[in-house]
Motif scaffolding. Structure first.
Motif, short mmCIF file in Angstrom:
data_model
loop_
_atom_site.label_atom_id
_atom_site.label_comp_id
_atom_site.label_asym_id
_atom_site.label_seq_id
_atom_site.Cartn_x
_atom_site.Cartn_y
_atom_site.Cartn_z
N ARG A 129 0.81 -1.26 0.02
CA ARG A 129 0.03 0.15 0.18
C ARG A 129 0.90 1.43 -0.02
O ARG A 129 0.79 2.26 -0.87
N ALA A 130 1.89 1.20 0.90
CA ALA A 130 2.75 2.42 0.98
C ALA A 130 3.48 2.58 -0.16
O ALA A 130 3.57 3.77 -0.60
N LEU A 131 4.01 1.63 -0.80
CA LEU A 131 4.84 1.87 -2.16
C LEU A 131 4.07 1.88 -3.32
O LEU A 131 4.45 3.05 -4.13
N VAL A 132 2.75 1.74 -3.46
CA VAL A 132 2.00 2.20 -4.42
C VAL A 132 1.63 3.48 -4.33
O VAL A 132 1.57 4.25 -5.31
N SER A 133 1.48 4.05 -3.00
CA SER A 133 1.01 5.46 -2.93
C SER A 133 1.99 6.22 -3.19
O SER A 133 1.70 7.50 -4.15
N GLY A 150 0.69 -0.70 -9.53
CA GLY A 150 0.50 -1.81 -8.75
C GLY A 150 1.43 -2.80 -9.18
O GLY A 150 2.25 -3.53 -8.31
N THR A 151 1.59 -2.97 -10.53
CA THR A 151 2.64 -3.83 -11.06
C THR A 151 4.01 -3.77 -10.83
O THR A 151 4.87 -4.40 -10.47
N LEU A 152 4.40 -2.38 -10.77
CA LEU A 152 5.60 -1.91 -10.55
C LEU A 152 5.91 -1.97 -8.99
O LEU A 152 7.24 -2.63 -8.82
N ALA A 153 5.36 -1.70 -8.09
CA ALA A 153 5.25 -1.87 -6.82
C ALA A 153 5.41 -3.63 -6.24
O ALA A 153 6.53 -3.88 -5.81
#
Length: 201
Positions: A129-133, A150-153
């Motif tokens: 969640r934190a990385l996507v944000s 989302g895929t990148l995270a």
């Protein structure tokens, strides 16, 4: 006769984790208690059993410190520089987590129990969640190329966890310098696809 020494759960977990990582799963609760100046019954009263103590000490923490740093960013520095910095912290976290899981497995304890015992948002959920944000904010600022964050995270987290797992299972170089080199090379590979074409990003 003096009063028994008062210790917090956090002090117990820090000492227990250090003892297990340094001396293996065979360390007794009595040994850990002696280091803390308390009886082994104090440890069992807090955590139920040696297995309960091991799961609490060696499993994932309820709150991940680097998630807080992600929630505050990105800052004004170049995104690539920040991404490498965050990824190095994540890499160290996953290596530390793998070390704990290794001790649990050596004791015949399923590491999955540590995850299942958590309430609320799990560690992996917090991290994702934190990385996507963070990536979304960087993208909205025009500092990352358009892509599915989302895929990148998921790709970043999986690569860092995979490195930690490989280093433990295959005896790879888990030292900080080797980990840092891997992270920088990995982000370099990604950057060809996700880096903004704006020089100031």
């Amino acid at each position: 006769m003096g009063r028994p020494r008062e210790v917090t759960d956090e002090q117990i977990l820090v000492a227990a984790r250090r003892c297990f990582l340094e001396r293996g799963a065979g360390v007794s609760a009595a040994d850990i208690g002696r280091e803390l100046g308390v009886s082994h019954t104090t440890l069992f009263n807090r955590f139920g059993s040696k297995e309960g103590l091991m799961l609490a000490a060696l499993g994932p923490t309820k709150e991940i410190e680097w998630v807080v740093a992600l929630d505050k960013g990105p800052d004004k520095r170049p995104i690539r520089e920040q991404l490498i910095e965050h990824a190095k912290v994540m890499s160290h976290f996953f290596q530390d987590l793998q070390a704990g899981f290794g001790i649990l497995q050596a004791a015949g304890i399923d590491p999955g129990k540590a995850h299942r015992a958590c309430t609320g948002e799990s560690g992996p959920e917090q991290a994702y969640r934190a990385l996507v944000s963070w990536l979304t904010r960087a993208q909205q600022q025009g500092r990352l190329a358009r892509c599915d964050v989302g895929t990148l995270a998921s790709t970043i987290l999986a690569a860092l966890q995979g490195w930690a797992f490989t280093a433990r299972i295959c005896g790879g170089p888990a030292r900080a310098a080797a980990s840092g080199d891997y992270v920088e090379r990995f982000i370099d590979v990604l950057w060809n696809g996700i880096g903004s074409r704006t020089p100031s990003a």
